[in-house]
Design a protein around this motif. Structure first.
Motif, mmCIF file in Angstrom:
data_model
loop_
_atom_site.group_PDB
_atom_site.id
_atom_site.type_symbol
_atom_site.label_atom_id
_atom_site.label_comp_id
_atom_site.label_asym_id
_atom_site.label_seq_id
_atom_site.Cartn_x
_atom_site.Cartn_y
_atom_site.Cartn_z
ATOM 1 N N GLY A 26 132.009 14.796 48.383
ATOM 2 C CA GLY A 26 132.394 15.478 47.375
ATOM 3 C C GLY A 26 132.305 13.995 46.551
ATOM 4 N N ASN A 48 140.047 5.862 47.582
ATOM 5 C CA ASN A 48 141.752 4.994 48.301
ATOM 6 C C ASN A 48 141.423 3.729 49.132
ATOM 7 N N ASP A 50 137.964 12.806 42.351
ATOM 8 C CA ASP A 50 139.275 12.534 43.473
ATOM 9 C C ASP A 50 139.303 11.203 43.432
ATOM 10 N N LYS A 99 135.780 14.695 51.805
ATOM 11 C CA LYS A 99 136.229 13.532 50.509
ATOM 12 C C LYS A 99 134.714 13.234 50.865
ATOM 13 N N TYR A 125 137.650 13.665 56.129
ATOM 14 C CA TYR A 125 137.063 12.080 55.648
ATOM 15 C C TYR A 125 135.155 13.067 55.246
#
Length: 277
Positions: A248, A211, A208, A245, A242
């Motif tokens: 992960g 960001n 991933d 994410k 989220y």
């Protein structure tokens, strides 16, 4: 229901409760003028604003659930950092403290900066002092408010999970000695029974992209930190993105004894830089 209708409905609920606007605003940790703007539709409330107002009014769980659903439907709220700063950074810390007092689970991902709840006073000062437009009084009051906010770390009724990336530890936006102190602070806090800290190392394959920073509170709301604003997301489908994410990054992070050894290694590197610098 649009924001004007939501505000009007909140006003009707407050009036039906017999509570004065000032009392509700005080309990909801907001100014009376902000409550007035929400009730008259001049200001779009965040889902958290609505939650606090309804709690202050004392509505039933059923009514609260109905209005929270409406609030989430109308909100993805962005508040410019310049407006937060203008209102008072220490006040923003107090508002976050009130939000964190009501939550039971916090999940925070940070690829750029040490999370505020983990920062040492020296780190706070170094970060805040970068801004020439902040007075010494503002810096001092903000540090004091953030330190008070950190008491949530010791509330064992809450679970606090932090995942940061290795560059956070090595990005010398503060002096090496200050960063070394942060390593010791993280090691200490990682021993708390309700606090989990993970670091995603640079080495190894990644699945991933880090960001931007974000904070998830109780699967109800996500605060996303952008360059210009703090964006609050409350749609359940977006919140779930989220959460996935965060999970992960957690899977690829170091924790426990492995984390301790890693942080000690980074700290030793920083101390060596200080000695040779």
């Amino acid at each position: 229901m649009n924001r004007s209708e939501l505000g009007a409905a909140l006003r009707v609920l407050r009036q039906a409760s017999g509570k004065e606007a000032k009392a509700v605003a005080r309990s909801a940790v907001m100014s009376a003028s902000k409550l007035s703007k929400i009730e008259t539709g001049k200001l779009a409330p965040s889902a958290d604003d609505v939650d606090r107002i309804l709690t202050a009014i004392g509505v039933s769980d059923g009514v609260k659930a109905e209005y929270m659903e409406a609030a989430r439907a109308v909100a993805t709220e962005a508040t410019a950092w310049r407006l937060i700063q203008r209102a008072g950074l220490h006040k923003a810390q107090k508002q976050l403290q009130a939000v964190e007092a009501r939550m039971s689970l916090l999940r925070l991902f940070q690829p750029a900066l040490m999370p505020g709840l983990l920062q040492t006073p020296e780190y706070m000062r170094a970060i805040l002092s970068r801004h020439d437009d902040l007075t010494e009084d503002t810096v001092r009051r903000t540090i004091s408010a953030r330190l008070e906010r950190q008491q949530v770390l010791y509330d064992t009724s809450k679970t606090l999970r932090f995942v940061i990336t290795e560059p956070v530890l090595r990005w010398l936006i503060v002096p090496p000695l200050v960063m070394a102190g942060q390593m010791d602070r993280m090691i200490t806090l990682s021993r708390l029974p309700n606090v989990d800290i993970g670091v995603v190392p640079l080495a190894g394959p990644k699945h991933d992209i880090p960001n931007h920073a974000f904070v998830i509170r109780d699967d109800r709301a996500v605060s996303v930190e952008t360059v210009h604003a703090d964006v609050v997301v409350t749609d359940p489908k977006d919140v779930a993105l989220y959460v996935a994410k965060f999970d992960g990054f957690t899977e690829s992070s170091l924790s426990g004894d492995e984390l301790k050894g890693f942080l000690e290694g980074v700290r030793d590197d920083l101390l060596q830089q200080r000695e040779t610098g």
